[in-house]
Design a protein around this motif. Structure first.
Motif, PDB file in Angstrom:
ATOM      1  N   PHE A 282       0.825  -1.215   0.000  1.00 52.16           N
ATOM      2  CA  PHE A 282       0.000   0.000   0.000  1.00 52.16           C
ATOM      3  C   PHE A 282       0.858   1.265   0.000  1.00 52.16           C
ATOM      4  CE2 PHE A 282      -2.209  -3.523   2.019  1.00 52.16           C
ATOM      5  CZ  PHE A 282      -3.330  -3.606   1.200  1.00 52.16           C
ATOM      6  N   HIS A 283       2.030   1.160  -0.624  1.00 55.81           N
ATOM      7  CA  HIS A 283       2.936   2.303  -0.691  1.00 55.81           C
ATOM      8  C   HIS A 283       2.619   3.164  -1.916  1.00 55.81           C
ATOM      9  CE1 HIS A 283       5.461   1.096   2.698  1.00 55.81           C
ATOM     10  NE2 HIS A 283       5.107  -0.132   2.336  1.00 55.81           N
ATOM     11  N   SER A 284       2.989   4.431  -1.845  1.00 57.27           N
ATOM     12  CA  SER A 284       2.538   5.396  -2.850  1.00 57.27           C
ATOM     13  C   SER A 284       3.358   5.356  -4.137  1.00 57.27           C
ATOM     14  CB  SER A 284       2.588   6.814  -2.282  1.00 57.27           C
ATOM     15  OG  SER A 284       3.914   7.198  -1.972  1.00 57.27           O
ATOM     16  N   LEU A 285       4.626   4.969  -4.072  1.00 58.14           N
ATOM     17  CA  LEU A 285       5.523   4.934  -5.229  1.00 58.14           C
ATOM     18  C   LEU A 285       5.631   6.298  -5.918  1.00 58.14           C
ATOM     19  CD1 LEU A 285       4.548   1.481  -6.829  1.00 58.14           C
ATOM     20  CD2 LEU A 285       6.145   1.969  -4.971  1.00 58.14           C
ATOM     21  N   ILE A 286       5.581   7.364  -5.134  1.00 58.94           N
ATOM     22  CA  ILE A 286       5.752   8.715  -5.701  1.00 58.94           C
ATOM     23  C   ILE A 286       7.101   9.319  -5.320  1.00 58.94           C
ATOM     24  CG2 ILE A 286       3.264   9.191  -5.707  1.00 58.94           C
ATOM     25  CD1 ILE A 286       3.917  11.149  -3.292  1.00 58.94           C
ATOM     26  N   SER A 287       7.950   8.564  -4.621  1.00 58.12           N
ATOM     27  CA  SER A 287       9.185   9.161  -4.102  1.00 58.12           C
ATOM     28  C   SER A 287      10.109   9.642  -5.203  1.00 58.12           C
ATOM     29  CB  SER A 287       9.907   8.179  -3.180  1.00 58.12           C
ATOM     30  OG  SER A 287      10.072   6.926  -3.806  1.00 58.12           O
ATOM     31  N   PHE A 288      10.166   8.944  -6.347  1.00 62.45           N
ATOM     32  CA  PHE A 288      10.987   9.435  -7.448  1.00 62.45           C
ATOM     33  C   PHE A 288      10.436  10.762  -7.967  1.00 62.45           C
ATOM     34  CE2 PHE A 288      11.491   9.871 -12.083  1.00 62.45           C
ATOM     35  CZ  PHE A 288      12.865  10.060 -12.138  1.00 62.45           C
ATOM     36  N   ALA A 289       9.132  10.808  -8.230  1.00 64.49           N
ATOM     37  CA  ALA A 289       8.511  12.033  -8.731  1.00 64.49           C
ATOM     38  C   ALA A 289       8.695  13.180  -7.748  1.00 64.49           C
ATOM     39  CB  ALA A 289       7.028  11.799  -8.999  1.00 64.49           C
ATOM     40  N   LEU A 290       8.616  12.882  -6.467  1.00 61.80           N
ATOM     41  CA  LEU A 290       8.785  13.915  -5.446  1.00 61.80           C
ATOM     42  C   LEU A 290      10.231  14.394  -5.399  1.00 61.80           C
ATOM     43  CD1 LEU A 290       7.191  15.384  -3.196  1.00 61.80           C
ATOM     44  CD2 LEU A 290       7.850  13.539  -1.648  1.00 61.80           C
ATOM     45  N   ASN A 291      11.181  13.467  -5.468  1.00 66.42           N
ATOM     46  CA  ASN A 291      12.586  13.844  -5.305  1.00 66.42           C
ATOM     47  C   ASN A 291      13.183  14.513  -6.534  1.00 66.42           C
ATOM     48  OD1 ASN A 291      12.433  12.904  -2.723  1.00 66.42           O
ATOM     49  ND2 ASN A 291      13.660  11.071  -3.065  1.00 66.42           N
ATOM     50  N   VAL A 292      12.539  14.372  -7.700  1.00 67.72           N
ATOM     51  CA  VAL A 292      12.978  15.157  -8.867  1.00 67.72           C
ATOM     52  C   VAL A 292      12.091  16.380  -9.065  1.00 67.72           C
ATOM     53  CG1 VAL A 292      14.062  13.187 -10.020  1.00 67.72           C
ATOM     54  CG2 VAL A 292      11.679  13.789 -10.575  1.00 67.72           C
ATOM     55  N   LYS A 293      11.202  16.611  -8.096  1.00 71.49           N
ATOM     56  CA  LYS A 293      10.435  17.858  -7.965  1.00 71.49           C
ATOM     57  C   LYS A 293       9.290  18.013  -8.961  1.00 71.49           C
ATOM     58  CE  LYS A 293      14.476  20.077  -5.959  1.00 71.49           C
ATOM     59  NZ  LYS A 293      15.316  18.882  -6.103  1.00 71.49           N
ATOM     60  N   MET A 294       8.830  16.911  -9.530  1.00 72.89           N
ATOM     61  CA  MET A 294       7.601  16.988 -10.322  1.00 72.89           C
ATOM     62  C   MET A 294       6.413  17.264  -9.415  1.00 72.89           C
ATOM     63  SD  MET A 294       8.024  14.041 -13.243  1.00 72.89           S
ATOM     64  CE  MET A 294       8.853  12.758 -12.340  1.00 72.89           C
ATOM     65  N   LEU A 295       6.504  16.830  -8.169  1.00 69.26           N
ATOM     66  CA  LEU A 295       5.499  17.113  -7.154  1.00 69.26           C
ATOM     67  C   LEU A 295       6.116  17.983  -6.074  1.00 69.26           C
ATOM     68  CD1 LEU A 295       3.912  13.567  -6.616  1.00 69.26           C
ATOM     69  CD2 LEU A 295       2.927  15.473  -7.891  1.00 69.26           C
ATOM     70  N   HIS A 296       5.289  18.793  -5.428  1.00 68.69           N
ATOM     71  CA  HIS A 296       5.749  19.599  -4.305  1.00 68.69           C
ATOM     72  C   HIS A 296       5.274  18.926  -3.021  1.00 68.69           C
ATOM     73  CE1 HIS A 296       6.362  22.903  -1.505  1.00 68.69           C
ATOM     74  NE2 HIS A 296       7.064  23.520  -2.436  1.00 68.69           N
ATOM     75  N   PRO A 297       6.131  18.847  -1.993  1.00 69.46           N
ATOM     76  CA  PRO A 297       5.699  18.188  -0.757  1.00 69.46           C
ATOM     77  C   PRO A 297       4.474  18.837  -0.121  1.00 69.46           C
ATOM     78  CG  PRO A 297       7.769  19.372  -0.434  1.00 69.46           C
ATOM     79  CD  PRO A 297       7.525  19.320  -1.909  1.00 69.46           C
ATOM     80  N   GLN A 298       4.304  20.143  -0.322  1.00 73.09           N
ATOM     81  CA  GLN A 298       3.141  20.825   0.238  1.00 73.09           C
ATOM     82  C   GLN A 298       1.852  20.279  -0.350  1.00 73.09           C
ATOM     83  OE1 GLN A 298       2.733  23.613   2.684  1.00 73.09           O
ATOM     84  NE2 GLN A 298       0.789  22.522   2.486  1.00 73.09           N
ATOM     85  N   GLU A 299       1.822  20.031  -1.658  1.00 73.38           N
ATOM     86  CA  GLU A 299       0.593  19.526  -2.262  1.00 73.38           C
ATOM     87  C   GLU A 299       0.342  18.074  -1.874  1.00 73.38           C
ATOM     88  OE1 GLU A 299       0.641  19.634  -6.560  1.00 73.38           O
ATOM     89  OE2 GLU A 299       2.764  19.058  -6.618  1.00 73.38           O
TER      90      GLU A 299
END
Length: 527
Positions: A282-299
């Motif tokens: 049940f993990h999100s698998l967004i850590s790559f997208a987050l760490n290359v800044k496609m996503l912002h941690p605030q959102e």
């Protein structure tokens, strides 16, 4: 299946008309919403580079190289389509010197720029390189914010000034109050507790089944061929024809929404669980997208927080996930910038053993390690407990050299960038900093792994035996680790009953355990 991004080398040049400013975009700065891009100007040229300097400083997983190059190319196409001037140096471009500094010299001269700008790098080596380059430059150079993190680089250091222990829980509560997350009136935590970690430690019984894999699919066979032809070394499975990681902001947002909708309700209770039947759970698998800044941690935090108030997910699940983003992620970044460059050299226990060969193949008779490493080689991913309490646990008990362990983690995981990986590996996993980050070594015998997983079922080794050829190696290694390091650890109040138990242990029993551990450490490749 979605089509591959175009071969960027066929459209890598931008008009050679002079420009005032050259702006560098690094491979982990792929945020299309950065304020840089709010205005279009012919006086600004953006540059992106695929360079051997970045592919070769550590041996990387094939999927990590593909993902960064493909995501860079996606952003390049978006920026061009929006009207920005951009020069893209592909890995096989004839003009590509494969050196960041040499490429910058050439590009600044090509466009006759009088200004150079770059966003603050997240890795110390690049920060130092670009700072030195700017200091030596005869033109105006400026570093801009990446506009990504909740905190400044120095915020944790200021908060913990004068303290020997940098406790994450203190930092996390500070962040919750500062950013008004999961709070009631008078800055009290929602539900009356700051932390629901004790509710998030269940083993997975096999139900509910993990949700479908909603990640996009890409065919990057052509890009992978280009990478191979360039002579870049890698390891792990490329899976290029069925590539399954979000590579632009729209895909990353879809992945985040799918996680919240389908997995977040079960994330909390099973976030520490491990299973040979399911690598995603049940993990999100967004850590790559987050760490290359496609996503912002605030959102990310805002969307997960909203799921609580909508009644979609329970507080322990929401708090547990937010703690990873708002707390742990920002906390380890603060430690990284406060302690570098010396942090990378810590080796508190003076461990010097080489990594066993099966770290690169997964071929060991220990089922837990075989499962976790094979999964990592196949998917470039393992969740935090697999990294900490299976692989990292063994590495620490066996006395593996922490810098080798660090380079392996940095290379194998798609989300591993040094600012987040190094404190996690040397501090949390290997206790190589002597306890500045972690309050105790995170080690266990077989019982913990058996409790949280199905790995022990069908294993060559017996989880209940402590000595003998068929005994689980974790058992003897565990007791030997504490016996070997009594002078360094016996006064640690968080270790609990280990040393009282050791002192009560029959001398012959303890010696048999230590003899078994010595034998294990002498033949790590054969386990």
């Amino acid at each position: 299946m979605q089509s591959a991004v175009p071969n960027i080398s066929t459209a890598s040049k931008t008009a050679t008309t002079a420009a005032t400013t050259l702006r560098l975009i690094l491979g982990d700065q792929l945020n299309p919403e950065h304020s840089w891009f709010s205005k279009i100007s012919d006086d600004v040229v953006y540059v992106m580079m695929e360079i051997r300097q970045e592919t070769d400083y550590v041996l990387h997983h094939a999927q990590k190289i593909i993902a960064i190059f493909a995501a860079m190319r996606e952003l390049a196409e978006q920026l061009r389509a929006a009207g920005h001037r951009l020069h893209y140096l592909a890995i096989n471009d004839a003009d590509n010197t494969q050196s960041l500094a040499a490429n910058l010299d050439w590009l600044l001269a090509r466009y006759q720029c009088s200004q150079f700008e770059y966003q603050e790098p997240d890795e110390f080596r690049l920060d130092a390189q670009l700072a030195a380059y700017s200091d030596a430059s005869k033109i105006n150079c400026r570093m801009r914010s990446s506009e990504h993190f909740f905190t400044r680089r120095d915020e944790a250091a200021i908060l913990f000034e004068g303290r020997k222990k940098w406790l994450m829980e203190n930092f996390y509560r500070h962040m919750r109050v500062k950013h008004q997350v999961l709070l009631e009136e008078a800055n009290k935590p929602v539900g009356g507790q700051w932390n629901y970690d004790h509710d998030n430690r269940k083993a997975w019984p096999g139900i509910p089944w993990e949700p479908a894999d909603f990640r996009p699919r890409h065919d990057h066979s052509a890009l992978w061929k280009t990478i191979q032809q360039a002579g870049i070394n890698s390891f792990g499975e490329a899976n290029a024809a069925n590539f399954s990681w979000p590579l632009n902001r729209a895909e990353a947002l879809d992945q985040l929404d799918a996680f919240i909708r389908h997995a977040l309700p079960h994330f909390g209770e099973f976030q520490d669980a491990m299973s040979s039947k399911s690598w995603r759970l049940f993990h999100s698998l967004i850590s790559f997208a987050l760490n290359v800044k496609m996503l912002h941690p605030q959102e990310v935090v805002s969307k997960v927080d909203a799921a609580l108030w909508a009644g979609h997910a329970a507080l322990p699940a929401v708090e547990g996930y937010i703690r990873q983003i708002l707390g742990w992620r920002e906390y380890v970044r603060g430690i990284y910038w406060a302690q570098m460059p010396g942090y990378a050299e810590h080796n508190f226990f003076a461990h010097e053993a080489e990594l066993p060969s099966w770290f690169w193949t997964g071929k060991t008779k220990m089922r837990c390690l075989s499962s976790a490493i094979t999964q990592s080689l196949e998917h470039a991913h393992a969740h935090h407990i697999q990294r900490l309490m299976v692989i990292g646990n063994f590495a620490l008990l066996a006395g593996l050299q922490p810098q080798q362990v660090h380079r392996w983690y940095l290379g194998i995981y798609i989300d591993a960038f040094e600012w987040v990986e190094l404190p996690n590996t040397l501090g949390m996993s290997q206790f190589a900093d002597g306890g500045m980050l972690a309050t105790k070594p995170y080690v266990s015998a077989a019982a913990y792994i058996d409790k949280m997983s199905d790995y022990c079922k069908g294993c060559h080794y017996d989880k209940k035996q402590r000595t003998g050829d068929n005994a689980c190696p974790y058992n003897a290694l565990y007791w030997d680790f504490f016996a070997r390091n009594e002078d360094k650890l016996s006064s640690n109040p968080r270790i609990g009953m280990v040393y009282p138990q050791l002192r009560k242990m029959d001398k012959d029993v303890l010696q048999a355990l230590r003899d078994r551990a010595i034998d294990i450490r002498a033949r790590l490749d054969d386990l």
